[in-house]
Enzyme design. Structure first.
Site, PDB file in Angstrom:
ATOM      1  N   VAL A 135      32.660   9.455 -18.275  1.00 47.58           N
ATOM      2  CA  VAL A 135      33.157   8.770 -17.076  1.00 47.58           C
ATOM      3  C   VAL A 135      32.481   7.411 -16.935  1.00 47.58           C
ATOM      4  O   VAL A 135      31.434   7.157 -17.519  1.00 47.58           O
ATOM      5  CB  VAL A 135      32.921   9.618 -15.806  1.00 47.58           C
ATOM      6  CG1 VAL A 135      33.730  10.898 -15.858  1.00 47.58           C
ATOM      7  CG2 VAL A 135      31.449   9.934 -15.615  1.00 47.58           C
ATOM      8  N   CYS A 136      33.091   6.542 -16.134  1.00 48.53           N
ATOM      9  CA  CYS A 136      32.533   5.220 -15.877  1.00 48.53           C
ATOM     10  C   CYS A 136      31.163   5.358 -15.224  1.00 48.53           C
ATOM     11  O   CYS A 136      30.977   6.262 -14.409  1.00 48.53           O
ATOM     12  CB  CYS A 136      33.455   4.414 -14.951  1.00 48.53           C
ATOM     13  SG  CYS A 136      34.991   3.915 -15.757  1.00 48.53           S
ATOM     14  N   PRO A 137      30.196   4.514 -15.525  1.00 49.99           N
ATOM     15  CA  PRO A 137      30.245   3.346 -16.403  1.00 49.99           C
ATOM     16  C   PRO A 137      29.920   3.643 -17.858  1.00 49.99           C
ATOM     17  O   PRO A 137      29.868   2.732 -18.678  1.00 49.99           O
ATOM     18  CB  PRO A 137      29.186   2.427 -15.799  1.00 49.99           C
ATOM     19  CG  PRO A 137      28.136   3.374 -15.318  1.00 49.99           C
ATOM     20  CD  PRO A 137      28.918   4.586 -14.815  1.00 49.99           C
ATOM     21  N   THR A 191      31.755   4.917 -20.036  1.00 52.13           N
ATOM     22  CA  THR A 191      32.901   4.583 -20.883  1.00 52.13           C
ATOM     23  C   THR A 191      32.721   3.205 -21.506  1.00 52.13           C
ATOM     24  O   THR A 191      32.880   3.038 -22.716  1.00 52.13           O
ATOM     25  CB  THR A 191      34.214   4.610 -20.078  1.00 52.13           C
ATOM     26  OG1 THR A 191      34.050   3.849 -18.885  1.00 52.13           O
ATOM     27  CG2 THR A 191      34.619   6.026 -19.734  1.00 52.13           C
TER      28      THR A 191
END
Length: 81
Positions: A16-18, A20
């Site tokens: 998942v972000c961040p 990614t």
């Protein structure tokens, strides 16, 4: 993806972000200037944020391909500093 000679591929659908962008950035750092990376990513935040962040780093987005399963393939050309 046949339009380009893909030099490397990274799948970031499992994070998942961040994280990614971090995984995409690390994959780009391993390439030589001018090489092409295919990034497999999810819809939502990743597809909104990763391309923008990569452009801000100075790399060139060649294509964003929507897949039938709700994921995307982002084709990026590494640009030297």
């Amino acid at each position: 993806m046949a339009d380009y000679n893909i030099d490397a591929t990274v799948d970031i659908t499992d994070v998942v972000c961040p994280v990614t962008f971090v995984k995409a950035k690390v994959a780009l750092e391993e390439l030589e200037d001018g090489e092409i990376l295919a990034i497999h990513l999810n819809d939502g935040e990743p597809v909104q944020n990763v391309p923008r962040s990569i452009k801000e780093e100075g790399h060139r987005i060649l294509k964003l391909i929507s897949n039938d399963d709700g994921t995307y393939d982002l084709i990026v050309k590494k640009v030297g500093e």
